[in-house]
Each structure stands twice: as C-alpha cells, then as structure tokens.
Motif scaffolding. Structure first.
Motif, short mmCIF file in Angstrom:
data_model
loop_
_atom_site.label_atom_id
_atom_site.label_comp_id
_atom_site.label_asym_id
_atom_site.label_seq_id
_atom_site.Cartn_x
_atom_site.Cartn_y
_atom_site.Cartn_z
N LYS A 36 0.81 -1.22 0.00
CA LYS A 36 0.00 0.00 0.00
C LYS A 36 0.85 1.27 0.00
O LYS A 36 0.50 2.26 -0.64
N GLU A 37 1.97 1.23 0.71
CA GLU A 37 2.80 2.43 0.84
C GLU A 37 3.47 2.83 -0.47
O GLU A 37 3.70 4.01 -0.73
N ASP A 38 3.77 1.88 -1.34
CA ASP A 38 4.42 2.18 -2.62
C ASP A 38 3.45 2.30 -3.78
O ASP A 38 3.85 2.68 -4.89
N TRP A 39 2.18 1.97 -3.57
CA TRP A 39 1.21 1.96 -4.65
C TRP A 39 1.02 3.33 -5.31
O TRP A 39 0.90 3.40 -6.55
N PRO A 40 1.01 4.46 -4.56
CA PRO A 40 0.83 5.75 -5.23
C PRO A 40 1.89 6.04 -6.31
O PRO A 40 1.58 6.67 -7.32
N SER A 41 3.10 5.56 -6.14
CA SER A 41 4.11 5.77 -7.19
C SER A 41 4.05 4.70 -8.27
O SER A 41 4.54 4.91 -9.38
N MET A 42 3.44 3.56 -7.97
CA MET A 42 3.34 2.46 -8.94
C MET A 42 2.15 2.64 -9.89
O MET A 42 2.24 2.30 -11.06
N ARG A 43 1.05 3.17 -9.40
CA ARG A 43 -0.17 3.26 -10.22
C ARG A 43 0.03 4.04 -11.52
O ARG A 43 -0.45 3.59 -12.57
N PRO A 44 0.72 5.20 -11.52
CA PRO A 44 0.93 5.88 -12.80
C PRO A 44 1.71 5.04 -13.81
O PRO A 44 1.47 5.13 -15.01
N VAL A 45 2.64 4.22 -13.34
CA VAL A 45 3.40 3.33 -14.23
C VAL A 45 2.47 2.29 -14.84
O VAL A 45 2.52 2.02 -16.03
N VAL A 46 1.61 1.71 -14.01
CA VAL A 46 0.64 0.73 -14.49
C VAL A 46 -0.29 1.37 -15.52
O VAL A 46 -0.53 0.82 -16.59
N ASP A 47 -0.81 2.56 -15.20
CA ASP A 47 -1.68 3.28 -16.13
C ASP A 47 -0.99 3.52 -17.47
O ASP A 47 -1.54 3.24 -18.53
N TYR A 48 0.21 4.06 -17.41
CA TYR A 48 0.95 4.40 -18.62
C TYR A 48 1.24 3.17 -19.47
O TYR A 48 1.03 3.17 -20.68
N CYS A 49 1.74 2.13 -18.84
CA CYS A 49 2.19 0.94 -19.58
C CYS A 49 1.04 0.13 -20.17
O CYS A 49 1.17 -0.43 -21.25
N LEU A 50 -0.07 0.06 -19.47
CA LEU A 50 -1.16 -0.81 -19.92
C LEU A 50 -2.29 -0.06 -20.64
O LEU A 50 -3.20 -0.70 -21.15
N SER A 51 -2.22 1.26 -20.70
CA SER A 51 -3.31 2.02 -21.31
C SER A 51 -3.48 1.73 -22.79
O SER A 51 -4.59 1.83 -23.33
#
Length: 144
Positions: free
Chosen positions: A117-132
């Motif tokens: 949970k603590e690292d998710w805020p920095s991970m979510r934009p990467v997931v959005d960008y890569c899988l969009s």
C-alpha cells in the motif's frame, strides 16, 4: 480497453490470466497471496524456480504457466525474495505485455498487487501508462 481497478481476492478472478509479481531468484515469497498460489500451483512455481536457477529468467521479464485456470503469468519485478519491487522492472514487464500479448496468447488479465500500500501511489501511474494502450480486458487489484 480501459483498465479497471478493484480490491479483493485476485484468486477469485474469472479472467483468463492472473499476473503476479515474483523475484528473479525463484525463491519462495512469504506474502499471503504467494503462499496460497504456491500451495495451489506447486508445479508452476517449481518450473519458474528451475528456469531462474538456469539463469533464463531476468528482472523485467515474463514467464507464463498455461496448465491452470486461471493461467499464471509471472512478472519478474524483484531481484530477490527480500528485495524491493523496482519500478523499472514493473515497467519493462508491463510494456512487454502491451507489445507482445499475442505471443503469450493473452486474452484478459487480472493483475495481482505488485507492491504494498505504501508504494502503490508511485506504482499506479506506471501501471496506467504501460497498460493504457493494451487492447485486452485488464483488472488491476490494488493493495489493501
């Protein structure tokens, strides 16, 4: 196709493939999801570990186990079982999914939490960008 974010148990997915984060050493991880997966799919984890020991699995790579439902897609996002999940490895694995989903015969993906949970805020934009740009149905399970 837009990404769907949810919480809950990724093992309850009805999608074709369950993507999980794992380490490049093939060592046992002790988080609850991995422990359940290892108990349910021991052959998948044994095969992945064997390839790791042979040096055929590298950080940022993918490995697919298609002998189960859902299929398992190992994303190598850590160097070791005690190492941190690295954004560059997550990005490399997710970009491979977007570019080469047809090579792995992927039709839909449930992405299990790759970090806490603590690292998710920095991970979510990467997931959005890569899988969009990926045309598959993708459900991303956020850490609880």
């Amino acid at each position: 196709m837009p990404l769907t974010y949810t919480t809950g148990d990724p093992l309850q997915t009805t999608l074709q493939t369950l993507a999980i984060g794992h380490n490049a050493k093939g060592r046992t991880e002790t988080n609850p999801l991995d422990m359940r997966l290892q108990a349910e799919y021991p052959a998948a984890f044994a095969g992945y570990s064997r390839l790791c020991r042979q040096g055929r699995i590298q950080p940022g790579g993918l490995w697919s186990w298609s002998e189960s439902l859902p299929r398992l897609l190992f994303l190598t996002v850590r160097e070791s079982s005690v190492g941190a999940t690295r954004l560059r490895y997550v990005e490399a694995a997710l970009m491979t999914i977007t570019r080469e989903y047809y090579y792995y015969d992927l039709q839909s993906i449930a992405l299990a939490p790759l970090t806490g949970k603590e690292d998710w805020p920095s991970m979510r934009p990467v997931v959005d960008y890569c899988l969009s740009a990926c045309p598959l149905e993708i459900v991303v399970y956020e850490p609880e």
